[in-house]
Write a protein that holds these residues in place. Structure first.
Motif, PDB file in Angstrom:
ATOM      1  N   ARG A 133       0.101 -31.737  27.965  1.00 54.34           N
ATOM      2  CA  ARG A 133      -0.783 -32.921  28.043  1.00 54.34           C
ATOM      3  C   ARG A 133      -2.053 -32.700  27.241  1.00 54.34           C
TER       4      ARG A 133
ATOM      5  N   PHE B 162      -0.198 -37.947  26.316  1.00 52.74           N
ATOM      6  CA  PHE B 162       0.707 -38.318  27.407  1.00 52.74           C
ATOM      7  C   PHE B 162       2.139 -38.511  26.944  1.00 52.74           C
TER       8      PHE B 162
ATOM      9  N   HIS C 145       5.115 -36.050  27.867  1.00 55.28           N
ATOM     10  CA  HIS C 145       6.215 -36.499  28.716  1.00 55.28           C
ATOM     11  C   HIS C 145       7.549 -36.127  28.104  1.00 55.28           C
TER      12      HIS C 145
END
Length: 603
Positions: free
Chosen positions: A129, A134, A138
């Motif tokens: 992160r 993000f 992910h």
């Protein structure tokens, strides 16, 4: 020597020796056992507290890592690091407490390893992160996702706490046994002392003084034990008589349940059961009978406080028996685990949100695959209209009508495609309608022909006079589309994809399909692709399980198909072998009612 003298000596010596032996036994055996028991109880409670602290610290670390992953706020990282240090410090204290317990040393080694693995996974997410943002983080975490070790940690901790609770109950039982033995010793000592009163006032005074001293030590030990138990605040520890009525009540029980000792002592244990537990007295009596039969029992369920509020409790009940085996009562230890249950629910909600996000990602991939068809529909519309406009002069009615009909059909197909994509994208409840699966399969086949590519041969084999089935047509189209795309991916070098429909009648209950006898519509999708291994076949319906490369699949396709079909009253069977392709058979209940006039048979 005269016999009377011998008798006198015997009368004095035998009781005196017996009294000395009893007092020596009390001083050398019973008192150390009481002190050792109190020490073991204190250490057990400290170990339980440390184990719970490890579980809480890991939960806080997960929460802080998830908060940073979602928000990017650096304060979550500091909180996460504090939680990890707290967990490691508690594990270190557990090592010291259990240094003489081989079984618990083995468990704490497993716990330490699982916690290190979990923190490594959490740190990987934080690092990704911080470095990637993000979206990329992910994707990176999903590519490196390992089996969740959180359940392993919780399982080990619960096992540790359960064993410690059993040890705590055993120690209490042993202390009660030692206390009973001490009381019997004192009674015998008193009887012997009284018998020696005839032998002289001196011996009597000495015996009484010694007896008083023993009683004082016993009361002191009992008082220390009472203070130890009553001072525990995190656990409700209380005793029940054989009928289930409260006989003792500690400070932890008052804090958790809200009753003072004066209010609680004499109440039946069913008073603390929540209405959700059914008939409270019967449920409580069943728990006590099970504990009396098996020695101990551990259960979980909702309990009720004095003010009427509820809490979710972990309860350990241990039967206490005398040396002759008669039931003396029960020791009950209750722990409030409402917060742990809430955290588990929050984790499940987070997973559901992640599944919805992955479904939307799958929709994007599906939309890209069907974009070519949508453009073809629009091209037909535009081309047909251009031809009408360029003709000029007197317009031939028949030709113009054909062109406009073609444009209208293409437009309707484009609108239908858009509706299907929207139905796939949004969460909605099922809207079942009588559906003709032959017509639905034909529509999907037309939509898929250009998408599958020239190296895949698509065949549709319908059963004449196919029965109707009552399902949501949009959901069934989505399921069939998913199965066809999976079949395409299983044939990278091309092959045959067959969609078949059949009327099937089951005369006996199907154990493998879990279907009742009756009439069913069978929709089958088969390919001659790579096939599945036995391991893959066993896990094919698991959510998020996929054998495709990272970024090529979410692992939700088959699980969504399975869930929809089960919700519609049917079931799914997979038949596959490596090198022999895969066939997915969808069984849907026959709809036998006559359709209303104007009711659609398909989407």
């Amino acid at each position: 020597m005269p016999s009377a003298l011998w008798q006198g000596i015997i009368l004095i010596a035998v009781p005196a020796l017996a009294l000395v032996g009893l007092q020596f036994y009390s001083a050398s055996s019973l008192d150390p056992q009481l002190r050792q028991g109190a020490h073991l109880i204190a250490r057990t409670l400290q170990a339980i507290d440390s184990a719970r602290a490890v579980d809480l610290a890991v939960s806080e670390a997960e929460r802080d890592q998830f908060g940073f992953f979602i928000t990017g706020n650096p304060s979550y990282v500091a909180q996460y690091q504090g939680a990890t240090r707290q967990a490691l410090a508690r594990i270190s204290s557990l090592h010291k407490l259990w240094s003489d317990n081989t079984e618990q040393v083995r468990r704490i080694a497993l716990l330490s390893s699982a916690v290190e693995v979990k923190f490594a996974e959490l740190q990987l997410g934080i690092d990704a992160r911080q470095k990637l943002g993000f979206t990329a983080a992910h994707r990176s975490v999903e590519e490196n996702l390992r089996p969740d070790t959180r359940h392993v940690i919780t399982g080990i901790i619960e096992t540790v706490i359960t064993n410690e609770n059993h040890l705590l109950a055993d120690q209490e039982s042993r202390l009660l046994t030692v206390q009973a033995a001490a009381e019997r010793t004192d009674r015998i000592a008193i009887v012997l002392t009284l018998s020696l009163m005839l032998l002289g006032a001196v011996l009597l005074r000495r015996a009484l003084a010694h007896d008083a001293h023993s009683l004082a030590r016993l009361r002191e030990s009992e008082e220390r034990f009472r203070l130890l138990i009553s001072g525990v605040r995190d656990y409700a520890i209380f005793m029940l008589d054989p009928q289930g009525y409260v006989a003792s009540w500690n400070e932890g029980a008052q804090r958790i349940k809200g009753y003072t000792p004066a209010e609680a002592i004499g109440l039946h244990v069913s008073q603390f059961y929540s209405p959700e537990e059914g008939e409270a007295r019967a449920s409580a009596q069943h728990t006590l009978e099970k504990a009396a039969q098996d020695g101990s029992i551990e259960v979980e369920g909702w309990r009720r406080r004095k003010d009427g509020s509820r809490f979710y409790a972990n309860v350990a009940v241990t039967a206490l028996r005398s040396e002759d085996g008669s039931l003396r009562g029960f020791a009950k230890v209750t722990r409030d685990v409402t917060e742990r249950r809430r955290q588990q629910s929050a984790i499940e909600e987070s997973r559901a949100a992640l599944a919805q996000a992955q479904k939307m990602e799958a929709m994007g991939q599906l939309t890209g695959g069907l974009a070519h068809d949508f453009n073809n529909f629009l091209s037909v519309i535009i081309g047909a209209i251009d031809l009408v406009l360029r003709r000029g002069g007197p317009v031939e009615t028949e030709k113009t009508t054909q062109l406009l009909d073609t444009a209208k059909e293409a437009a309707l197909q484009g609108a239908s495609l858009v509706r299907r994509l929207l139905a796939f994208a949004r969460r909605q409840s099922l809207e079942p309608k009588p559906v003709n699966v032959n017509e639905l399969a034909a529509n999907v086949s037309r939509m898929l022909r250009s998408t599958l590519g020239s190296d895949i041969r698509l065949e549709t084999i319908p059963e004449p006079d196919i029965w109707l089935t009552l399902v949501d047509p949009n959901q069934l189209e989505t399921a069939l589309l998913n199965l066809c795309l999976n079949a395409r991916d299983a044939m990278p070098n091309g092959g045959k994809l067959a969609i078949e429909t059949h009327n099937v009648e089951l005369n006996e209950p199907s154990g493998t399909l879990e279907l009742a006898p009756g009439q069913y519509v069978l929709l089958s999708v088969g390919d001659d692709g790579e096939g599945m291994t036995v391991e893959t076949l066993a896990r094919a319906f698991e959510p998020f399980y996929t054998t495709k490369p990272a970024g090529k699949g979410t692992g939700l396709g088959l699980s969504q198909v399975h869930g929809f079909v089960r919700q519609s009253g049917g079931n799914v069977r997979l038949e596959s072998a490596v090198g022999n392709g895969t066939t997915v058979k969808v069984y849907l209940p026959r709809f036998s009612a006559e359709p209303e006039p104007g009711m659609a048979d398909g989407p």
